[in-house]
Design a protein around this motif. Structure first.
Motif, PDB file in Angstrom:
ATOM      1  N   ALA A 101      68.166  88.334  80.338  1.00  7.79           N
ATOM      2  CA  ALA A 101      67.320  86.493  80.699  1.00  7.79           C
ATOM      3  C   ALA A 101      68.560  85.488  81.376  1.00  7.79           C
ATOM      4  O   ALA A 101      68.303  84.577  80.130  1.00  7.79           O
ATOM      5  N   CYS A 102      69.800  86.421  81.491  1.00  7.11           N
ATOM      6  CA  CYS A 102      70.842  84.670  82.115  1.00  7.11           C
ATOM      7  C   CYS A 102      71.149  85.255  83.528  1.00  7.11           C
ATOM      8  O   CYS A 102      69.933  85.019  84.008  1.00  7.11           O
ATOM      9  N   GLY A 103      72.206  84.503  83.709  1.00  2.98           N
ATOM     10  CA  GLY A 103      72.760  84.691  85.137  1.00  2.98           C
ATOM     11  C   GLY A 103      71.725  86.249  85.485  1.00  2.98           C
ATOM     12  O   GLY A 103      71.212  86.144  86.996  1.00  2.98           O
ATOM     13  N   SER A 104      71.968  86.969  85.326  1.00  4.24           N
ATOM     14  CA  SER A 104      72.272  88.190  86.414  1.00  4.24           C
ATOM     15  C   SER A 104      70.932  88.971  86.032  1.00  4.24           C
ATOM     16  O   SER A 104      70.590  89.186  87.132  1.00  4.24           O
ATOM     17  N   GLY A 105      70.243  87.733  85.001  1.00  7.95           N
ATOM     18  CA  GLY A 105      68.943  88.224  84.314  1.00  7.95           C
ATOM     19  C   GLY A 105      67.704  87.721  85.499  1.00  7.95           C
ATOM     20  O   GLY A 105      66.920  87.725  84.730  1.00  7.95           O
ATOM     21  N   TYR A 123      72.318  83.044  71.608  1.00  6.41           N
ATOM     22  CA  TYR A 123      71.982  82.256  72.523  1.00  6.41           C
ATOM     23  C   TYR A 123      72.928  81.822  73.756  1.00  6.41           C
ATOM     24  O   TYR A 123      73.962  81.565  72.966  1.00  6.41           O
ATOM     25  N   LEU A 124      72.762  82.342  75.218  1.00 11.16           N
ATOM     26  CA  LEU A 124      73.751  81.725  75.903  1.00 11.16           C
ATOM     27  C   LEU A 124      73.257  80.398  75.938  1.00 11.16           C
ATOM     28  O   LEU A 124      72.234  80.450  76.982  1.00 11.16           O
ATOM     29  N   ILE A 125      74.151  78.970  75.886  1.00 10.29           N
ATOM     30  CA  ILE A 125      72.969  78.122  77.085  1.00 10.29           C
ATOM     31  C   ILE A 125      73.739  77.373  77.961  1.00 10.29           C
ATOM     32  O   ILE A 125      75.287  77.562  78.669  1.00 10.29           O
ATOM     33  N   LEU A 166      78.218  78.456  74.136  1.00 14.82           N
ATOM     34  CA  LEU A 166      78.622  77.440  74.773  1.00 14.82           C
ATOM     35  C   LEU A 166      78.895  77.574  76.633  1.00 14.82           C
ATOM     36  O   LEU A 166      79.687  77.791  76.082  1.00 14.82           O
ATOM     37  N   TYR A 167      78.120  78.077  77.502  1.00 11.25           N
ATOM     38  CA  TYR A 167      78.797  77.977  78.819  1.00 11.25           C
ATOM     39  C   TYR A 167      79.099  76.816  79.607  1.00 11.25           C
ATOM     40  O   TYR A 167      78.552  76.269  79.745  1.00 11.25           O
ATOM     41  N   GLN A 168      80.606  77.306  79.910  1.00 13.56           N
ATOM     42  CA  GLN A 168      81.191  76.101  80.710  1.00 13.56           C
ATOM     43  C   GLN A 168      81.128  76.776  81.699  1.00 13.56           C
ATOM     44  O   GLN A 168      81.703  77.732  82.185  1.00 13.56           O
ATOM     45  N   GLY A 209      83.874  84.686  81.199  1.00 16.13           N
ATOM     46  CA  GLY A 209      82.423  84.884  81.478  1.00 16.13           C
ATOM     47  C   GLY A 209      82.557  84.536  83.233  1.00 16.13           C
ATOM     48  O   GLY A 209      82.018  83.588  84.045  1.00 16.13           O
ATOM     49  N   MET A 210      84.177  84.733  83.683  1.00 18.17           N
ATOM     50  CA  MET A 210      84.156  84.670  84.956  1.00 18.17           C
ATOM     51  C   MET A 210      83.036  85.307  86.063  1.00 18.17           C
ATOM     52  O   MET A 210      83.252  86.689  85.113  1.00 18.17           O
ATOM     53  N   PRO A 211      83.292  84.700  86.907  1.00 15.47           N
ATOM     54  CA  PRO A 211      82.742  86.290  88.008  1.00 15.47           C
ATOM     55  C   PRO A 211      83.076  87.091  88.073  1.00 15.47           C
ATOM     56  O   PRO A 211      84.617  87.060  87.950  1.00 15.47           O
ATOM     57  N   MET A 212      83.142  88.291  88.064  1.00 16.35           N
ATOM     58  CA  MET A 212      83.593  89.842  87.656  1.00 16.35           C
ATOM     59  C   MET A 212      84.544  89.596  86.968  1.00 16.35           C
ATOM     60  O   MET A 212      86.253  89.238  87.132  1.00 16.35           O
ATOM     61  N   ALA A 213      84.611  89.226  85.434  1.00 12.58           N
ATOM     62  CA  ALA A 213      85.647  89.069  84.510  1.00 12.58           C
ATOM     63  C   ALA A 213      86.886  90.113  84.859  1.00 12.58           C
ATOM     64  O   ALA A 213      87.703  89.522  84.334  1.00 12.58           O
ATOM     65  N   TYR A 269      84.737  90.309  77.562  1.00 12.39           N
ATOM     66  CA  TYR A 269      83.770  89.222  78.308  1.00 12.39           C
ATOM     67  C   TYR A 269      83.411  90.075  78.947  1.00 12.39           C
ATOM     68  O   TYR A 269      82.210  90.914  78.297  1.00 12.39           O
ATOM     69  N   SER A 270      82.133  89.774  79.655  1.00 14.87           N
ATOM     70  CA  SER A 270      80.914  89.708  80.263  1.00 14.87           C
ATOM     71  C   SER A 270      81.690  90.608  81.384  1.00 14.87           C
ATOM     72  O   SER A 270      81.947  90.124  82.252  1.00 14.87           O
ATOM     73  N   SER A 271      80.480  91.313  81.756  1.00 17.17           N
ATOM     74  CA  SER A 271      80.778  92.628  82.433  1.00 17.17           C
ATOM     75  C   SER A 271      79.403  92.799  83.323  1.00 17.17           C
ATOM     76  O   SER A 271      78.924  93.937  83.031  1.00 17.17           O
ATOM     77  N   ALA A 272      79.548  91.828  84.897  1.00 14.32           N
ATOM     78  CA  ALA A 272      78.744  92.972  85.907  1.00 14.32           C
ATOM     79  C   ALA A 272      79.133  94.543  86.583  1.00 14.32           C
ATOM     80  O   ALA A 272      77.378  94.750  86.509  1.00 14.32           O
ATOM     81  N   TYR A 275      75.117  87.505  95.741  1.00 13.09           N
ATOM     82  CA  TYR A 275      75.895  89.313  95.020  1.00 13.09           C
ATOM     83  C   TYR A 275      75.878  88.884  93.137  1.00 13.09           C
ATOM     84  O   TYR A 275      76.468  90.158  92.865  1.00 13.09           O
ATOM     85  N   ALA A 276      76.149  88.409  93.391  1.00 17.10           N
ATOM     86  CA  ALA A 276      76.430  88.589  91.905  1.00 17.10           C
ATOM     87  C   ALA A 276      75.092  88.968  90.859  1.00 17.10           C
ATOM     88  O   ALA A 276      74.898  89.697  89.600  1.00 17.10           O
ATOM     89  N   VAL A 277      74.163  89.013  91.231  1.00 19.52           N
ATOM     90  CA  VAL A 277      73.304  89.664  90.889  1.00 19.52           C
ATOM     91  C   VAL A 277      72.932  90.576  91.564  1.00 19.52           C
ATOM     92  O   VAL A 277      72.567  91.891  91.179  1.00 19.52           O
TER      93      VAL A 277
END
Ligand SMILES: O=C([O-])C(=O)C[C@H](O)[C@@H](O)C(=O)[O-]
Length: 309
Positions: free
Chosen positions: A48-52, A105-107, A137-139, A188-192, A207-210, A255-257
């Protein structure tokens, strides 16, 4: 919850939320998504983060997703949830996450409004202090902490990491050089994968991996090649997979999702392309472009278990 003040490290899994034809959550698809990530060695599950589609979930759905993610993961890797937006709702979600046994959690940024550093500090502090869970903490967007505010926030033992989604490496160097190993640093950059070669020397080891939602073995090969300094493999995977997918990803907002859902459908995972507003589905032409890239990629970099296209 493992109760360890340790940030997840490695390649971090961000499941999507599959919807059925009535627009409701398709739990079987989500369970398969999480199991697929775990079977492929992802080192954490961020539900349940951005991609969720955090922005589009009801409170009840959110709670169910947290409950499911914790039970499917069953302690194999840490489970983090997304919290953020309106402060009181963020705190409620933090407490739901604690109640169901998440590790942290990721804030995510506050809803819409921009704040001064003191205001951002108070926003994060209120959420961090609302439970004993780990906090990342999410920048991102309207929430970018500068050194002074971050230094104060890392005094809270709950804070285990910063996830950068902004890409300001002048700031990142200031933060990592000054704060160092007190916390972990997550790309956590777009397509890290795209930026990982630049982030590793700064101390961002995870890294977060879409794309791991559908081609986790290729993200893993890329990461291992990077860590070994195998430039030829890094260049090949960039050219064959990462850059072509990233070019499609940049064609439409959201399209990130939706591109993840398309990729999952293409490799045969039981997930439909349905998304919730304001995100839109992948256009036919882009879907076919992704399909062609994946066909070639899976021939050149086959997974251990056969995926047919
Ligand atoms: O909040 C989220 O879902 C993320 O940050 C994970 C994404 O996969 C992000 O890294 C991206 O957009 O590629």
């Amino acid at each position: 919850m493992s109760n360890q003040r340790q940030a997840p490290s490695g390649i971090l899994g961000f499941p999507i939320v599959p919807f059925n034809e009535n627009g409701n959550i398709e739990e079987k698809g989500l369970i398969r998504n999480i199991e697929f990530l775990l079977d492929n060695g992802l080192e954490a599950i961020f539900i349940a983060c951005g991609s969720g589609e955090f922005h589009a979930l009801s409170r009840k759905e959110y709670e169910r997703l947290v409950e499911l993610a914790v039970s499917v993961t069953d302690g194999r890797v840490p489970v983090y949830t997304g919290v953020g937006g309106n402060v009181s709702e963020a705190i409620e979600k933090a407490q739901i996450s604690e109640k169901h046994g998440a590790d942290g959690y990721l804030i995510l940024p506050p809803y819409l409004i921009e704040g001064e550093q003191e205001g951002l500090y108070e926003y994060y502090k209120a959420i961090i202090q609302s439970t004993e869970l780990n906090a990342i903490l999410y920048q991102r967007a309207n929430a970018v902490l500068q050194l002074d505010a971050l230094q104060k926030l890392v005094e809270f033992p709950q804070v285990v990491a910063v996830k950068d989604g902004v890409g300001n490496n002048d700031l990142n160097i200031e933060l990592t050089q000054t704060i160092g190993n007190r916390i972990a640093w997550l790309n956590g950059m777009p397509m890290a994968e795209v930026t990982m070669p630049v982030y590793i020397p700064l101390g961002f080891n995870s890294y977060s991996s879409a794309i791991s939602n559908y081609i986790p073995h290729i993200s893993r090969q890329f990461y291992e090649a990077l860590l070994k300094g195998d430039k030829q493999s890094v260049n090949n995977i960039y050219e064959d997979v990462i850059l072509p997918i990233n070019r499609i990803r940049k064609k439409r907002k959201g399209y990130a999702v939706s591109l993840i859902k398309a990729g999952m459908e293409i490799v045969g995972l039981p997930v439909s392309r349905a998304v919730r507003p304001p995100i839109v589905e992948v256009e036919h032409e882009h879907y076919n472009e992704l399909k062609a890239i994946l066909k070639k990629a899976l021939e050149k970099y086959p997974p251990n278990k056969k995926v047919s296209l």
